[in-house]
Design a protein around this motif. Structure first.
Motif, PDB file in Angstrom:
ATOM      1  N   VAL A   1       0.839  -1.204   0.000  1.00  0.00           N
ATOM      2  CA  VAL A   1       0.000   0.000   0.000  1.00  0.00           C
ATOM      3  C   VAL A   1       0.873   1.253   0.000  1.00  0.00           C
ATOM      4  CG1 VAL A   1      -1.666   1.318   1.360  1.00  0.00           C
ATOM      5  CG2 VAL A   1      -1.938  -1.161   1.109  1.00  0.00           C
ATOM      6  N   LEU A   2       1.917   1.250   0.818  1.00  0.00           N
ATOM      7  CA  LEU A   2       2.807   2.408   0.907  1.00  0.00           C
ATOM      8  C   LEU A   2       3.522   2.666  -0.413  1.00  0.00           C
ATOM      9  CD1 LEU A   2       3.919   4.509   2.960  1.00  0.00           C
ATOM     10  CD2 LEU A   2       5.795   2.909   3.419  1.00  0.00           C
ATOM     11  N   MET A   3       3.964   1.606  -1.093  1.00  0.00           N
ATOM     12  CA  MET A   3       4.667   1.769  -2.367  1.00  0.00           C
ATOM     13  C   MET A   3       3.747   2.322  -3.444  1.00  0.00           C
ATOM     14  SD  MET A   3       7.082  -1.621  -2.503  1.00  0.00           S
ATOM     15  CE  MET A   3       7.659  -1.178  -4.121  1.00  0.00           C
ATOM     16  N   THR A   4       2.479   1.846  -3.462  1.00  0.00           N
ATOM     17  CA  THR A   4       1.534   2.366  -4.455  1.00  0.00           C
ATOM     18  C   THR A   4       1.248   3.842  -4.204  1.00  0.00           C
ATOM     19  OG1 THR A   4       0.521   0.178  -4.655  1.00  0.00           O
ATOM     20  CG2 THR A   4      -0.739   2.048  -5.472  1.00  0.00           C
ATOM     21  N   ASN A   5       1.051   4.180  -2.942  1.00  0.00           N
ATOM     22  CA  ASN A   5       0.823   5.596  -2.623  1.00  0.00           C
ATOM     23  C   ASN A   5       2.036   6.453  -2.970  1.00  0.00           C
ATOM     24  OD1 ASN A   5      -1.648   4.819  -1.665  1.00  0.00           O
ATOM     25  ND2 ASN A   5      -1.107   4.996   0.513  1.00  0.00           N
ATOM     26  N   ARG A   6       3.220   5.870  -2.831  1.00  0.00           N
ATOM     27  CA  ARG A   6       4.454   6.632  -3.104  1.00  0.00           C
ATOM     28  C   ARG A   6       4.564   7.033  -4.574  1.00  0.00           C
ATOM     29  NH1 ARG A   6      10.016   5.871  -4.107  1.00  0.00           N
ATOM     30  NH2 ARG A   6      11.325   7.232  -2.816  1.00  0.00           N
ATOM     31  N   ALA A   7       3.903   6.277  -5.446  1.00  0.00           N
ATOM     32  CA  ALA A   7       3.922   6.639  -6.863  1.00  0.00           C
ATOM     33  C   ALA A   7       3.194   7.958  -7.108  1.00  0.00           C
ATOM     34  CB  ALA A   7       3.297   5.528  -7.700  1.00  0.00           C
ATOM     35  N   PHE A   8       2.253   8.293  -6.216  1.00  0.00           N
ATOM     36  CA  PHE A   8       1.471   9.518  -6.388  1.00  0.00           C
ATOM     37  C   PHE A   8       1.997  10.680  -5.540  1.00  0.00           C
ATOM     38  CE2 PHE A   8      -1.433   6.036  -7.361  1.00  0.00           C
ATOM     39  CZ  PHE A   8      -1.962   6.440  -8.576  1.00  0.00           C
ATOM     40  N   ILE A   9       2.633  10.385  -4.412  1.00  0.00           N
ATOM     41  CA  ILE A   9       3.058  11.427  -3.474  1.00  0.00           C
ATOM     42  C   ILE A   9       4.587  11.441  -3.403  1.00  0.00           C
ATOM     43  CG2 ILE A   9       2.870  12.312  -1.126  1.00  0.00           C
ATOM     44  CD1 ILE A   9       0.290  10.709  -0.829  1.00  0.00           C
ATOM     45  N   GLU A  10       5.219  12.594  -3.729  1.00  0.00           N
ATOM     46  CA  GLU A  10       6.681  12.678  -3.747  1.00  0.00           C
ATOM     47  C   GLU A  10       7.253  12.951  -2.363  1.00  0.00           C
ATOM     48  OE1 GLU A  10       8.017  15.518  -6.539  1.00  0.00           O
ATOM     49  OE2 GLU A  10       7.263  14.429  -8.299  1.00  0.00           O
ATOM     50  N   SER A  11       6.626  13.826  -1.612  1.00  0.00           N
ATOM     51  CA  SER A  11       7.157  14.218  -0.316  1.00  0.00           C
ATOM     52  C   SER A  11       7.071  13.069   0.680  1.00  0.00           C
ATOM     53  CB  SER A  11       6.394  15.435   0.219  1.00  0.00           C
ATOM     54  OG  SER A  11       6.754  15.700   1.565  1.00  0.00           O
ATOM     55  N   THR A  12       8.192  12.752   1.348  1.00  0.00           N
ATOM     56  CA  THR A  12       8.220  11.658   2.315  1.00  0.00           C
ATOM     57  C   THR A  12       7.294  11.938   3.491  1.00  0.00           C
ATOM     58  OG1 THR A  12      10.498  11.146   1.695  1.00  0.00           O
ATOM     59  CG2 THR A  12       9.708  10.282   3.811  1.00  0.00           C
ATOM     60  N   SER A  13       7.344  13.163   4.005  1.00  0.00           N
ATOM     61  CA  SER A  13       6.494  13.506   5.147  1.00  0.00           C
ATOM     62  C   SER A  13       5.022  13.431   4.771  1.00  0.00           C
ATOM     63  CB  SER A  13       6.843  14.912   5.650  1.00  0.00           C
ATOM     64  OG  SER A  13       6.699  15.877   4.614  1.00  0.00           O
TER      65      SER A  13
ATOM     66  N   ARG B   1      -4.253  13.608  -9.465  1.00  0.00           N
ATOM     67  CA  ARG B   1      -4.476  13.240 -10.863  1.00  0.00           C
ATOM     68  C   ARG B   1      -3.674  14.093 -11.838  1.00  0.00           C
ATOM     69  NH1 ARG B   1      -9.138  15.194  -8.655  1.00  0.00           N
ATOM     70  NH2 ARG B   1      -9.910  17.230  -9.383  1.00  0.00           N
ATOM     71  N   ASP B   2      -3.069  15.201 -11.347  1.00  0.00           N
ATOM     72  CA  ASP B   2      -2.241  16.012 -12.230  1.00  0.00           C
ATOM     73  C   ASP B   2      -0.778  15.574 -12.213  1.00  0.00           C
ATOM     74  OD1 ASP B   2      -1.883  16.694  -9.607  1.00  0.00           O
ATOM     75  OD2 ASP B   2      -1.669  18.865  -9.973  1.00  0.00           O
ATOM     76  N   THR B   3      -0.458  14.496 -11.485  1.00  0.00           N
ATOM     77  CA  THR B   3       0.914  14.021 -11.431  1.00  0.00           C
ATOM     78  C   THR B   3       1.323  13.429 -12.772  1.00  0.00           C
ATOM     79  OG1 THR B   3       2.432  12.652 -10.158  1.00  0.00           O
ATOM     80  CG2 THR B   3       0.318  11.700 -10.675  1.00  0.00           C
ATOM     81  N   PRO B   4       2.613  13.536 -13.153  1.00  0.00           N
ATOM     82  CA  PRO B   4       3.048  12.946 -14.431  1.00  0.00           C
ATOM     83  C   PRO B   4       2.815  11.431 -14.457  1.00  0.00           C
ATOM     84  CG  PRO B   4       4.719  14.460 -13.568  1.00  0.00           C
ATOM     85  CD  PRO B   4       3.697  14.281 -12.494  1.00  0.00           C
ATOM     86  N   LEU B   5       2.505  10.903 -15.642  1.00  0.00           N
ATOM     87  CA  LEU B   5       2.269   9.474 -15.855  1.00  0.00           C
ATOM     88  C   LEU B   5       1.148   8.944 -14.958  1.00  0.00           C
ATOM     89  CD1 LEU B   5       5.994   8.241 -16.059  1.00  0.00           C
ATOM     90  CD2 LEU B   5       4.473   8.887 -17.929  1.00  0.00           C
ATOM     91  N   PHE B   6       0.121   9.740 -14.785  1.00  0.00           N
ATOM     92  CA  PHE B   6      -0.979   9.338 -13.908  1.00  0.00           C
ATOM     93  C   PHE B   6      -1.638   8.057 -14.393  1.00  0.00           C
ATOM     94  CE2 PHE B   6      -5.550   9.388 -12.977  1.00  0.00           C
ATOM     95  CZ  PHE B   6      -5.516   9.382 -11.601  1.00  0.00           C
TER      96      PHE B   6
END
Length: 802
Positions: free
Chosen positions: A159-171, A229-234
């Motif tokens: 779950v964390l890895m999938t979310n990481r594809a969308f969110i860049e900031s670690t915090s 949804r505006d992230t690259p390669l969404f």
């Protein structure tokens, strides 16, 4: 209290508490409570001591697959680490160059490690801790606690890895994924308790809570994707999320099918084992494609940026309003910007490939070649020995091709050029780049300055010499009885000549000081012995007999002039006697000029502790305003004290005095009050190792300084005292013989009139003539002159050569 970091603040701003997060937290709380109560109230079924061996062998095969996948992921980790090293040492590179990091690889390895340990535990320890699902339809089944322990850590990591594809900031990632992470953990253990509980009261609530938590986790992940949804390669990232949802649904289907007896116990465990080993590999492949595409996009972005920057740099070099050019390793021109073309009238096409040394003047070739050799040698040494960075500026002259309208066909363009090494992409030296500054105007100014210096030298000789002659001839005429009727006019001529001589001397001194300052070479302190006691006594005597341009005495009738150095010994200092006399005379002249009544006096103070000597010129005159005190030492500045310009002079005297003080490593300061007077103090170094000067005797009675009459009675009375009373007072045998060598007839006439009464004067108009006179005198009577007055600046043979 420490404030949150900027990334945390940004995360909280974008990822506030959503309904999915609140729902997850609420259901997770209920599930945690149900787990505790259900586990305590319902208990768990008995352990199975000897599980079916056919259900255990699959774990051994699965850990081999997991190990091979982990080795592959380690290769990805090594590649990501190598990519990150490319940006090490580059300022702000981590923020500007968004290369895929190592976080995904570390998370994947953590998941593989969990699966490997739990799988090895099942295989090596005959299943480990195994309970029996007694309520399953179709008969009891083995429940492996290690498998649920594996899922409770591996599923949250997915779950964390999938979310990481969308969110860049670690915090932001940790903040937003925390509810889902906790929810999946509780969902897995709720499923385990559902299988091992011996009561239906606990079994079905745990089943539904587990399913509801997994559904909420999936809904929360979809909500995260929607927020980004505006992230690259969404599209690709959302496809990975869909794949994860399908996998979770498949696991749930297998789990439910097993509980209702639709799958055999052995088949269910085989599906779990091989799915655990392969499902993540497929997800890793999808993630690798995403990261690879992101890397390619980042490379493309930087390629476009670097190409644009290169084009901008090329445009800047060509359009820059400074001369810029580059040479290859052989010294041939590679780049010649537009400003260089306009300066030298040489186009880029014409000089391309031409050796640069062929374009510069003969005088510049050696300097350019030396600088290019120095650069190449320093580059070769840098491979073994660090070379200290430095800036070398080379002056280069480039001849300009003549044209029909050019009035000066032989002119050159002077450039101050700084050469720097130029490297290719591999770091190999491919030439040098040079940026310069046009010095043509400075070169012209330098030539003008040299002409100015030559003019000043000419003025020093050609103007001061006639002025000295005018003063001498005027003095001679004043002594003649027949000039009695013109005494007033001759006195005016003498006064004007003296003032003009003083003006020329001040201007020359100021020009010399300015030249010295511009040269950048510090003036050497004069080293002759100077006796200020004698200088002040001489200056006081001179002031008493000086007149202004109106032929009036500088010292007014109501003013008393006192020399308070009389009767004391003043320490000798190192300096220039003439310039110190000039300084004291200028200060006394100013004091007398601005004092209508009262006293003007000179005093001295020796400060042994400070190794200094103070000479002060004081008056009770008009005084100087505070504003005036700030500017009176500047050239051409005068203090008016509220009146119109009613005093003579052009404002150079005090400026020259300040320069003389600085030449002697001293200072000249002023203190003054309006209508009370002024005090100018000269402070010069006095080491005290030269002894003391001659003590000037105090007069029996203070002289009553009055305005001298215009008939020169004082001068005539003083003249005999200064003349020798008889030849016996001198060491000469007969009249002294003086040889005057000067190319100026006026000066020669002055010498004859001044010395002819008590000396024999021989005249020579040039250096060679002087040598002839000396030879003639030696041959005739063997006598050499007792005194030679020799002009230094004579045409042909100078005084030094004579």
């Amino acid at each position: 209290m420490q404030e949150p970091s900027k990334p945390v603040q940004q995360a909280e701003a974008k990822y506030g508490l959503t309904w999915t997060m609140i729902s997850l937290l609420a259901v997770s709380g209920v599930t945690l409570f149900a787990l505790v109560v259900g586990g305590l109230a319902g208990g768990v079924s008995a352990r199975v001591e000897q599980p079916d061996a056919s259900e255990v062998w699959h774990a051994g095969t699965a850990i081999l697959l997991i190990f091979s996948a982990a080795v592959t992921e380690m290769c990805f980790l090594a590649a990501s680490s190598a990519n990150q090293q490319l940006t090490d040492g580059i300022e702000a590179a981590e923020e500007q160059i968004k290369l895929p990091g190592t976080g995904d690889s570390w998370l994947t390895l953590a998941e593989y490690g969990t699966k490997f340990v739990c799988g090895f535990y099942i295989w090596g320890f005959s299943g480990g801790i195994v309970h029996e699902d007694m309520l399953a339809l179709g008969g009891s089944r083995s429940v492996y606690a290690a498998r649920f322990a594996q899922w409770s850590f591996a599923v949250p990591i997915l779950v964390l890895m999938t979310n990481r594809a969308f969110i860049e900031s670690t915090s932001a990632l940790l903040w937003r994924s925390a509810p889902g992470f906790f929810g999946t953990f509780l969902s897995v253990w709720a499923a385990w308790l559902m299988e091992v509980t011996p009561t239906h009261v606990v079994r079905w609530p745990m089943f539904f809570l587990s399913m509801i938590l997994m559904v909420l986790v999936i809904v929360d992940q979809v909500h995260i994707a929607r927020q980004n949804r505006d992230t690259p390669l969404f599209g690709m990232k959302f496809g990975m999320l869909v794949y994860q949802i399908v996998v979770f649904a498949a696991y749930a289907a297998v789990f439910v099918a097993g509980r209702f007896g639709l799958l055999t116990p052995n088949l269910e465990q085989v599906i779990y084992a091989y799915s655990d080993a392969t499902v993540k590999v497929f997800q890793g492949a999808i993630l690798a494609m995403i990261r690879n595409r992101e890397g390619v996009m980042e490379i493309r972005r930087w390629w476009i940026a670097s190409t644009a920057a290169s084009n901008d740099l090329q445009t800047l070099l060509d359009k820059a309003q400074v001369p810029i050019f580059s040479l290859d390793v052989d010294g041939k021109v590679m780049l010649w910007n537009g400003f260089m073309s306009s300066l030298t009238s040489l186009d880029q096409e014409k000089v391309q490939g031409t050796p640069f040394l062929d374009l510069v003047s003969a005088e510049s070739k050696e300097a350019v070649q030396t600088e290019l050799d120095r650069l190449l040698n320093s580059a070769n040494q840098a491979h073994s020995t660090p070379v200290k960075a430095s800036v070398h500026v080379t002056e280069v002259a480039i001849p300009v091709p003549p044209n029909e309208s050019d009035d000066n066909p032989g002119k050159c363009r002077s450039l101050a050029v700084n050469f720097v090494l130029k490297h290719d992409k591999s770091g190999k030296i491919e030439g040098v780049t040079a940026i310069g500054q046009d010095l043509s105007d400075l070169a012209n100014m330098k030539a003008v300055q040299e002409q100015k210096s030559a003019l000043m030298a000419m003025l020093s000789h050609e103007i001061r010499s006639p002025l000295h002659g005018m003063l001498g001839l005027t003095d001679a005429l004043l002594k003649r009885p027949e000039a009695k009727s013109m005494e007033r006019q001759l006195g005016m001529v003498k006064g004007c000549s003296a003032r003009l001589l003083d003006l020329v001397t001040n201007i020359m001194d100021m020009a010399q000081a300015e030249k010295q300052k511009q040269s950048g070479v510090a003036q050497t302190r004069p080293d002759s012995k100077v006796d200020f006691g004698s200088i002040v006594d001489e200056a006081v005597t001179m002031i008493g007999n000086s007149v202004d341009k109106s032929n009036k005495s500088i010292l007014k009738a109501a003013v008393k002039l006192e020399n308070k150095l009389a009767g004391t010994k003043v320490p000798l200092i190192r300096g220039d006697h003439y310039k110190c006399t000039q300084l004291v005379y200028n200060l006394l002249t100013n004091a007398c000029k601005f004092t209508e009544k009262g006293t003007v006096w000179v005093e001295a103070r020796h400060l042994p502790d400070l190794k200094s000597l103070e000479i002060s010129v004081c008056d009770t005159g008009k005084g100087i305003t505070e504003e005036g005190q700030k500017k009176i030492f500047a050239p051409f500045q005068q203090e008016k004290s509220g009146d119109t310009r009613s005093f003579q002079g052009i404002g150079l005297g005090l400026s020259v005095c300040k320069g003389i003080a600085e030449l002697h490593r001293g200072t000249l300061t002023v203190t003054s009050k309006l209508d009370e007077g002024s005090k100018f103090t000269l402070t010069v170094p006095c080491e005290g190792d030269l002894g003391f000067g001659v003590m000037i005797e105090e007069p029996a009675a203070p002289p009553a300084w009055t305005t001298p009459s215009l008939d020169n009675s004082r001068m005539q009375a003083a003249a005999p005292a200064m003349m020798p009373k008889s030849d016996t007072e001198l060491s000469f045998q007969g009249r002294p013989l003086v040889l005057s060598v000067d190319d100026d007839e006026v000066n020669q006439e002055v010498m004859k009139n001044s010395l002819g009464d008590f000396c024999d004067v021989e005249i020579a108009m040039s250096g060679p003539e002087a040598l002839q006179v000396l030879t003639k005198l030696s041959e005739n009577n063997g006598r050499c002159p007792d005194l030679v007055l020799l002009d230094i600046q004579m045409p042909g043979m100078t005084g030094f050569e004579v």
